[in-house]
Design an enzyme around this catalytic site. Sequence first.
Site, PDB file in Angstrom:
ATOM      1  N   LYS A  17      -3.214   5.510  -5.893  1.00 35.61           N
ATOM      2  CA  LYS A  17      -4.439   5.993  -5.244  1.00 35.61           C
ATOM      3  C   LYS A  17      -4.705   7.435  -5.644  1.00 35.61           C
ATOM      4  O   LYS A  17      -3.820   8.187  -6.075  1.00 35.61           O
ATOM      5  CB  LYS A  17      -4.327   5.885  -3.720  1.00 35.61           C
ATOM      6  N   ASP A 145       0.472   6.286   3.608  1.00 38.10           N
ATOM      7  CA  ASP A 145      -0.270   5.720   2.482  1.00 38.10           C
ATOM      8  C   ASP A 145      -0.053   4.222   2.295  1.00 38.10           C
ATOM      9  O   ASP A 145      -0.760   3.595   1.492  1.00 38.10           O
ATOM     10  CB  ASP A 145       0.130   6.436   1.179  1.00 38.10           C
TER      11      ASP A 145
END
Length: 315
Positions: A17, A145
């Site tokens: 990401k 995350d």
Amino acid sequence: MTAPLAADRVHVRAPGKLNLFFEVGGVQADGYHDVASAYQAVSLYEDVWAQPSDEFTVSIAGSVDVSGVPADDRNLALRAARLLAQRAGYDGGVHLDIRKYVPVAGGMGGGSADAAAALVACDALWGTDVGTGELQRLAARLGADVPFALMGGTAVGTGRGDQLNPALAKGRFDWVIVPSDVGLSTPEVYEHLDLLRKRTGGALAPRDIGVARAPAVDPGVLQALRAGDPVALAERVRNDLQAAALSLRPELRDALELGEHSGALVGMISGSGPTLAFLAADPESALELQVTLSAGGLTALHVHGPVTGARVMGN
């Protein structure tokens, strides 16, 4: 209890990401920070294979340096497998074969992607079928995350980054990322940000954070994503951790300047760093930038987003 396995071997792929926007509030009593982030999953992936075993074991390889990745119970993917087994009452084990392509300790969530992939792979291997909502709850227990690596796409994260709401992103955004041979510790970067804020009298903190509001994503970021407009997005990206990361690794400034002077719309530190991310206007511009940075002696990778989250692949 041990039930018949739903598969002999399961392959799951999960994305790294980028934090397109990352606002960090003040340190809380528990030592953590509230944050607001706009996440985008990009086309640099981790691959995890899960297969039956009497124990919980892991092997790790890949195109990046994995020497610092633990292969014992400190490994986040193994912790994910154990957590799912506990939740589902499964008393067998699993062997996880992890192939890493996301920079280690690079601010792109590679370890979190491994954990998300392990949850999906073990759920499929064992036939536990706990459901997406429960996988998300387990993911949140593993790290901020991990839920996003399950979800993929584009999302806004608040709290510690794990309270997710999907965000609409039109079209494709092209990035060139420059990984570093030496990672940065996320806790160290946060600690250094707190130190810098004290030294500067809060100059590195948004004026009203901790006074009038919690951290929030700039609405302009969301508007640019909805419009599929990389130029508008480049004007709004921000990472509060960047000052701390550059203070710890000042040599990164030269690479940032090279990218921004070579056609990037904007360059920034990814997450807690030290990976650099450069936004390009389109795929052709990204390729040109990749060539220029590579000619300058840097490792440069062209990726795009948004892409889907952790998913089962054909073996």
